[in-house]
Design an enzyme around this catalytic site. Structure first.
Site, PDB file in Angstrom:
ATOM      1  N   GLU A  90      -8.707   5.199  -6.192  1.00 19.69           N
ATOM      2  CA  GLU A  90      -7.815   5.474  -7.321  1.00 19.69           C
ATOM      3  C   GLU A  90      -8.508   6.260  -8.414  1.00 19.69           C
ATOM      4  O   GLU A  90      -8.058   6.286  -9.565  1.00 19.69           O
ATOM      5  CB  GLU A  90      -7.267   4.160  -7.898  1.00 19.69           C
ATOM      6  CG  GLU A  90      -8.295   3.259  -8.554  1.00 19.69           C
ATOM      7  CD  GLU A  90      -8.978   2.300  -7.607  1.00 19.69           C
ATOM      8  OE1 GLU A  90      -9.492   1.271  -8.076  1.00 19.69           O
ATOM      9  OE2 GLU A  90      -9.000   2.568  -6.386  1.00 19.69           O
ATOM     10  N   HIS A 141       0.813  -1.217   0.000  1.00 15.73           N
ATOM     11  CA  HIS A 141       0.000   0.000   0.000  1.00 15.73           C
ATOM     12  C   HIS A 141       0.848   1.270   0.000  1.00 15.73           C
ATOM     13  O   HIS A 141       0.420   2.304  -0.524  1.00 15.73           O
ATOM     14  CB  HIS A 141      -0.949  -0.005   1.210  1.00 15.73           C
ATOM     15  CG  HIS A 141      -2.061  -0.990   1.078  1.00 15.73           C
ATOM     16  ND1 HIS A 141      -3.210  -0.730   0.374  1.00 15.73           N
ATOM     17  CD2 HIS A 141      -2.184  -2.266   1.534  1.00 15.73           C
ATOM     18  CE1 HIS A 141      -4.025  -1.774   0.409  1.00 15.73           C
ATOM     19  NE2 HIS A 141      -3.421  -2.728   1.124  1.00 15.73           N
ATOM     20  N   ASP A 188       0.255   4.225  -2.575  1.00 15.48           N
ATOM     21  CA  ASP A 188       0.107   5.644  -2.236  1.00 15.48           C
ATOM     22  C   ASP A 188       1.077   6.504  -3.041  1.00 15.48           C
ATOM     23  O   ASP A 188       0.740   7.614  -3.465  1.00 15.48           O
ATOM     24  CB  ASP A 188       0.351   5.861  -0.745  1.00 15.48           C
ATOM     25  CG  ASP A 188      -0.790   5.352   0.121  1.00 15.48           C
ATOM     26  OD1 ASP A 188      -1.851   5.007  -0.444  1.00 15.48           O
ATOM     27  OD2 ASP A 188      -0.607   5.287   1.353  1.00 15.48           O
TER      28      ASP A 188
END
Length: 301
Positions: free
Chosen positions: A221, A191, A195
């Site tokens: 997203e 993750h 990011d």
């Protein structure tokens, strides 16, 4: 509070008759009574500076006032620049606040600069409060990860655009972008990397748009791009430019692509109908194979 003064004088001298037309400056006590009341009555930074310009402009015939706050990417400019310039670096407790520049057709004498500096002292705290308030508002309207506008900011911007477009019968367009296979990026790379990809793409979107365009993180997203006064043709050009820019990226071994839905504002649209039609176009772009653009005129059942 501190002021750092710099003076730039035009090579052209003004006729002596003009020098004699300068009016008497108001007394310091009047400044002390007038400025805090007028400037402290609002947290709107533009209004604070507009009122300040009106007050000092009457006494010193300031043709142009310009203030730049580099830290917040804010600039206020009012009037038409003239040949003689006076510039101040505004500081409070060694913290740089902004750069204030004023110009006029006549040179500034020492008495006028002292008077002006007394006026600026009364500007500093109202200006600081107004700048802090604007920063707080911006943070409340920004996505914490990408720095783009959040959904609250998006709703306000879209509603303003809808009202303006309907009132003046102007066309505007909306793009909805979705990063293809983003779940796979998170699953494979983690993750934190996901990011990072979101942040890099957000920066790409922001830098590729016109000053009048706005980018927002819609959620996850997905991103929204508002293109005021952009036709279908113009919006497709922007969408394709964004798609190609992202398609050519290499983010630490990750090669993202995006699918884009596009919809022009219709006379009977509101916020929800415009967004829903753009979302439907995005869904069809993904269903047709991703990494492509579909507009609402291409929608099929």
């Amino acid at each position: 509070m501190s002021l750092l003064r710099s003076v730039t004088t035009s090579v052209n001298t003004e006729p002596s008759v003009k020098r004699q037309q300068r009016q008497a400056l108001r007394a310091p006590l009047e400044l002390q009574l007038t400025l805090p009341r007028l400037l402290g009555g609002t947290l709107d930074r533009d209004l604070v500076l507009q009122r300040f310009h009106e007050i000092i402009g009457n006494d010193l015939d300031i043709a142009h006032l310009d203030l730049i706050d580099d830290a917040e990417h804010y600039r206020f400019s009012r009037g038409t620049a003239a040949g003689h310039q006076l510039c101040y670096q505004l500081k409070i407790e060694n913290e740089h606040l902004a750069t204030l520049t004023m110009t006029r057709s006549l040179p500034f004498n020492e008495q006028e600069m002292i008077w002006l500096e007394q006026a600026i002292v009364h500007l500093l705290m109202p200006l600081k409060h107004a700048l802090q308030y604007a920063e707080a508002l911006e943070q409340a309207m920004s996505d914490g990860l990408t720095g783009l506008g959040n959904r609250r900011a998006m709703n306000q911007a879209l509603n303003r655009c809808i009202r303006s477009s309907h009132r003046y019968e102007r066309v505007s367009s909306l793009l909805m972008l979705d990063i293809d296979h983003f779940k796979n990026i998170n699953d494979k790379h983690g993750h934190a990397m996901g990011d990072h990809v979101l942040t890099v793409l957000a920066q790409t979107l922001h830098s590729a748009l016109r000053l009048t365009d706005q980018a927002f993180r819609y959620g996850g997203e997905e991103f929204i791009i508002l293109l005021p006064e952009a036709s279908m043709t113009g919006a497709r050009i922007v969408a394709e430019r964004l798609r190609q820019a992202i398609d050519g990226m290499d983010i630490q071994g990750i090669f993202p692509t995006v699918s884009i839905g596009l919809a022009c504002l219709r006379p009977d649209d509101n916020l929800n109908t415009w967004l829903n039609r753009t979302d439907q176009a995005l869904y069809q772009a993904k269903r047709q194979g991703r990494n492509r653009i579909v507009d609402d005129g291409q929608l099929t059942d």
